[in-house]
Design an enzyme around this catalytic site. Structure first.
Site, PDB file in Angstrom:
ATOM      1  N   ASP A  49      45.418  34.863   3.494  1.00 32.10           N
ATOM      2  CA  ASP A  49      45.198  34.309   4.691  1.00 32.10           C
ATOM      3  C   ASP A  49      44.023  33.235   4.818  1.00 32.10           C
ATOM      4  OD1 ASP A  49      47.278  36.180   5.532  1.00 32.10           O
ATOM      5  OD2 ASP A  49      45.843  37.083   7.280  1.00 32.10           O
ATOM      6  N   HIS A  53      41.938  36.965   1.458  1.00 32.83           N
ATOM      7  CA  HIS A  53      41.882  35.903   1.996  1.00 32.83           C
ATOM      8  C   HIS A  53      41.359  34.600   0.967  1.00 32.83           C
ATOM      9  CE1 HIS A  53      41.276  38.478   5.569  1.00 32.83           C
ATOM     10  NE2 HIS A  53      41.602  37.561   6.427  1.00 32.83           N
TER      11      HIS A  53
END
Length: 480
Positions: free
Chosen positions: A288, A430
Site C-alpha cells: 500500500d 507497505h
C-alpha cells in the site's frame, strides 16, 4: 636635566606612535564591509538587483519578478519593508562615517518544488548605523500555482500535502527549523506529519520557520544518511529466460513450476497477467501507499528473483510523481490497484468526494499504463454502506496485517507473518517503508520453501475461479 629631556623625548615618541597607528587603523577601517550572499537556486522567475547608496546607508536588495503577481507582491513587500526600516533608522542618525553606514542586503532563492508548488526563500542581512553586527533573517514562502494561493502551514497536514510529504521519504527524517539550525529526529514515516504538527504547535512556530525546497520538500524533511539504496533491475521475460539457465536459480524454477508463463497478456486488471493454476497453497502479497521512488523497485527485484507477483495499491498523487515506477510495476507482470487519490477516509467522505478520490486515482494510473485498476483498497479499511454502494469496483481488504507500518522492524514483521499466514490469505505490506524490504527478502524464500506460491490478488482469484464481483469486500480467497 638630561634625564628630564630623555623622558620628554620618550613620551613624545610614544604619543607620536599612537597617532600614527591610529591614523593607519582609521584609514584601513574606512571600507564598509558588506556580506556576500549567493543564491543556491533561482529556477522560478527572475531576480532584479537594486542598489541605493547614500551618506548614511547602503541598500542592495533583490526583488522577485515572475509571471505570478500574487507571489511577487507578497515577497517584495517584505523586502521593501525591511529595507525601508533600515533607511528610516539611518536617516535619524547624526553624521555617519563611511565605514559605519547602515546596511541592508538580501538574497532571493526560488525553487520549483513540483509543477504547481513553488518555494521562495528570502535571506536578509541588516546592520544598523555604527553597529558592527549583522542580524540575519530568513523568510519562507510557499505557493500553489494551481490554486493561486499561498500554502499555509496547516495546509501541509491536509490530505493532499500530507500524503506527498508522508510517502516521499524512507524511515528516518530530520525536521529542520530554518534559520535557527535546530534539528530533531522523526522516526516514523507513517506518522511524520502528526509528529511535526505536534512539534510545531509546541514550539509556537509559524510558516516562516519552515521551508519546502526544490527536491521533495527536502528542506522541510531531510532524509538521514542511511545505507545506499541500489536501483533494482526488474526482470523482464527475456531476463527470466536467461536466468533459468543459471544453476543458482534452481529455487526460483521450482517455485514457478506451477506457473504457466506462456500465456502472459495485458488485461484490464492493471497488470501483465499470467495464467496461474491453483497449487493449493497460495498467498497474495499486497503493498500500500506507493509507489515509492526507490523502495518499490527493490521490492520488484525481489519478487522477480523468486518468481513471485504482488498487487501494489497505489495512491494517485504518488503515481503522478513517479510514473516510471508505475510503468515498471505494470510491465514486470505485477498488478496495480487503486488506493484513492491521497489516502482519503472514504467512510468520512461525501458521495462526491468518494467518486472523486477513486476516479482521480484510476484516471491517473490509466493515463500511465493504459488500463484502469480493477480493485480498490479503501484507506484505513474504512467502509460503510455508502462506500459499498458508491464504489463499483471490488474492494480488497487483508487477512494478515504485517504491521510493518508500526514495528518498522524485520525481526518482528517476519515471524508475525509466518505465524499467521495460511492458504488464500491476502497479506498487507507497505512499500513506502525501507524496513519492509529486508522483511520481504526473508519471507519470500521461507514461504516458497513451505510450498506457497506468492501471487497478486487478481492471480489468486483467477486461479480459484471466483467471480470478483460476487463480494463487495474480499478479505481472503480460500480454496473451494
Amino acid at each position: 636635566m638630561k634625564n628630564v629631556i630623555k623622558v620628554l623625548i620618550l613620551v613624545m615618541l610614544v604619543v607620536g606612535t599612537y597617532f600614527v597607528v591610529d591614523f593607519i587603523i582609521s584609514r584601513s577601517d574606512n571600507t564598509l564591509a558588506i556580506p556576500d550572499l549567493t543564491a543556491e537556486s533561482t529556477d522560478f522567475g527572475k531576480v532584479e538587483d537594486v542598489k541605493l547608496e547614500e551618506a548614511k546607508y547602503v541598500v542592495e536588495k533583490q526583488l522577485l519578478s515572475s509571471s505570478h503577481s500574487f507571489i511577487d507582491q507578497e515577497v517584495n513587500a517584505q523586502i521593501e519593508n525591511e529595507a525601508s526600516s533600515l533607511v528610516s533608522d539611518s536617516d535619524r542618525q547624526d553624521k555617519v562615517k563611511e565605514n559605519q553606514k547602515g546596511v541592508y542586503k538580501n538574497m532571493v532563492e526560488t525553487y520549483q518544488v513540483t509543477d504547481t508548488i513553488v518555494s521562495v526563500k528570502v535571506t536578509s542581512m541588516t546592520k544598523p548605523v555604527s553597529s558592527e553586527h549583522y542580524t540575519k533573517l530568513i523568510h519562507l514562502y510557499n505557493y500553489d500555482l494551481g490554486t493561486k494561493k499561498a500554502v499555509k502551514l496547516e495546509d501541509l497536514f491536509n490530505e493532499g500535502y500530507k500524503t506527498r510529504i508522508q510517502n516521499i521519504y524512507t524511515d528516518s527524517f530530520l525536521l529542520k527549523k530554518t534559520g535557527m539550525e535546530f534539528y530533531t529526529g522523526i522516526e516514523s514515516a507513517s506518522c511524520a506529519y502528526s509528529v511535526l504538527k505536534d512539534y510545531v504547535k509546541k514550539e509556537g512556530l509559524t510558516m516562516a520557520n519552515l521551508e519546502m525546497s526544490e527536491a521533495d520538500y527536502s528542506a522541510l524533511f531531510e532524509p538521514k544518511t542511511n545505507q545506499p539504496l541500489t536501483t533494482a533491475t526488474v526482470a523482464t521475460e527475456a531476463t527470466t529466460d536467461t536466468a533459468s539457465e543459471d544453476p543458482s536459480t534452481d529455487t526460483t524454477e521450482k517455485a514457478t513450476d506451477t506457473t504457466e508463463k506462456a500465456t502472459e497478456k495485458k488485461t484490464e486488471q492493471g497488470s501483465t497477467a499470467r495464467a496461474v493454476v491453483d497449487t493449493g497453497k497460495m498467498i497474495a502479497f499486497t503493498f500500500d501507499d506507493g509507489p515509492h521512488k526507490s523502495n518499490t523497485d527493490q521490492i520488484l527485484a525481489l519478487l522477480a528473483q523468486y518468481g513471485a507477483h504482488a498487487t501494489f495499491f497505489m495512491q494517485g498523487c504518488n503515481a503522478s510523481y513517479y510514473p516510471d515506477v508505475v510503468k515498471r510495476v505494470y510491465e514486470s507482470g505485477n498488478e496495480i490497484g487503486n488506493h484513492t487519490w491521497d489516502h482519503a477516509n472514504l467512510k468520512k467522505s461525501s458521495v462526491e468526494t468518494i467518486h472523486q478520490q477513486v476516479d482521480d486515482a484510476a484516471n491517473e494510473i490509466k493515463s500511465i499504463i493504459g488500463v484502469r485498476p480493477t480493485f480498490v483498497r479503501p484507506p484505513y479499511g474504512a467502509v460503510n454502506d455508502t462506500v459499498r454502494e458508491e464504489v463499483a469496483e471490488p474492494m480488497i481488504y487483508w487477512s494478515v496485517d504485517s504491521l510493518d507500518w508500526d514495528s518498522r522492524d524485520p525481526d518482528q514483521i517476519v515471524p508475525l507473518v509466518l505465524s499467521e499466514v495460511e492458504d488464500g490469505d491476502i497479506v498487507l505490506f507497505h512499500d513506502i517503508h525501507a524496513t519492509t524490504i529486508p522483511a520481504i527478502e526473508r519471507l519470500l524464500p521461507e514461504l516458497i520453501s513451505q510450498g506457497y506460491t506468492i501471487v497478486s490478488v487478481g492471480e489468486l482469484m483467477a486461479a480459484r475461479g471466483v467471480d470478483i464481483y460476487s463480494k463487495e469486500v474480499w478479505y481472503s480467497v480460500p480454496a473451494n
